[in-house]
Design a protein around this motif. Structure first.
Motif, PDB file in Angstrom:
ATOM      1  N   ILE A  26     -43.798  -6.131  65.212  1.00 57.72           N
ATOM      2  CA  ILE A  26     -42.888  -7.118  65.784  1.00 57.72           C
ATOM      3  C   ILE A  26     -42.279  -6.271  67.197  1.00 57.72           C
ATOM      4  O   ILE A  26     -42.291  -5.297  67.421  1.00 57.72           O
ATOM      5  CB  ILE A  26     -41.328  -7.213  64.935  1.00 57.72           C
ATOM      6  N   ARG A  27     -42.756  -7.193  68.377  1.00 56.49           N
ATOM      7  CA  ARG A  27     -42.551  -6.894  69.674  1.00 56.49           C
ATOM      8  C   ARG A  27     -41.374  -7.915  70.306  1.00 56.49           C
ATOM      9  O   ARG A  27     -41.260  -8.957  70.031  1.00 56.49           O
ATOM     10  CB  ARG A  27     -43.607  -7.263  70.400  1.00 56.49           C
ATOM     11  N   GLY A  28     -40.545  -6.899  71.058  1.00 56.08           N
ATOM     12  CA  GLY A  28     -39.575  -7.856  71.660  1.00 56.08           C
ATOM     13  C   GLY A  28     -38.292  -6.832  72.178  1.00 56.08           C
ATOM     14  O   GLY A  28     -38.328  -5.693  72.214  1.00 56.08           O
ATOM     15  N   ARG A  29     -37.233  -7.338  72.579  1.00 59.92           N
ATOM     16  CA  ARG A  29     -35.952  -6.695  72.873  1.00 59.92           C
ATOM     17  C   ARG A  29     -35.594  -6.012  71.718  1.00 59.92           C
ATOM     18  O   ARG A  29     -35.850  -6.671  70.593  1.00 59.92           O
ATOM     19  CB  ARG A  29     -35.078  -7.593  73.587  1.00 59.92           C
ATOM     20  N   GLU A  30     -35.043  -4.751  71.888  1.00 55.61           N
ATOM     21  CA  GLU A  30     -34.828  -3.959  70.812  1.00 55.61           C
ATOM     22  C   GLU A  30     -33.940  -4.714  69.507  1.00 55.61           C
ATOM     23  O   GLU A  30     -34.150  -4.728  68.534  1.00 55.61           O
ATOM     24  CB  GLU A  30     -34.138  -2.702  71.006  1.00 55.61           C
ATOM     25  N   GLU A  31     -32.791  -5.181  70.326  1.00 55.75           N
ATOM     26  CA  GLU A  31     -31.729  -6.121  69.208  1.00 55.75           C
ATOM     27  C   GLU A  31     -32.642  -7.136  68.466  1.00 55.75           C
ATOM     28  O   GLU A  31     -32.515  -7.252  67.251  1.00 55.75           O
ATOM     29  CB  GLU A  31     -30.728  -6.758  70.160  1.00 55.75           C
TER      30      GLU A  31
END
Length: 80
Positions: A11-16
């Protein structure tokens, strides 16, 4: 838990958001929960891996019980 039914989900994205997605995956499949959170200096996006056992029904989601075995050896939680 059988290695033959374990998949790796990246999963990739902003941490939250990435951590929330990893927790939601755990509601669908028996899983390791979020593992190997990786940051790249200067990049806002993080990568999170989840190891999930897809041999179980969706109603059997949740985190891996230590009594049931462990996911592949590189699934050690590293949340730093």
């Amino acid at each position: 838990m059988s290695d033959e039914s374990v998949i790796t989900i990246e999963i990739r994205g902003r941490e939250e958001a990435a951590l929330e997605a990893a927790h939601r995956v755990s509601g669908l499949f028996l899983s390791s929960g979020p593992c190997r959170l990786q940051r790249t200096p200067g990049v806002d996006e993080v990568r999170v891996f989840v190891y999930a056992d897809v041999s179980r029904a969706a109603s059997q989601g949740g985190y891996l019980d230590p009594e049931e075995g462990v996911p592949p050896s590189d699934a050690t939680a590293i949340l730093a």
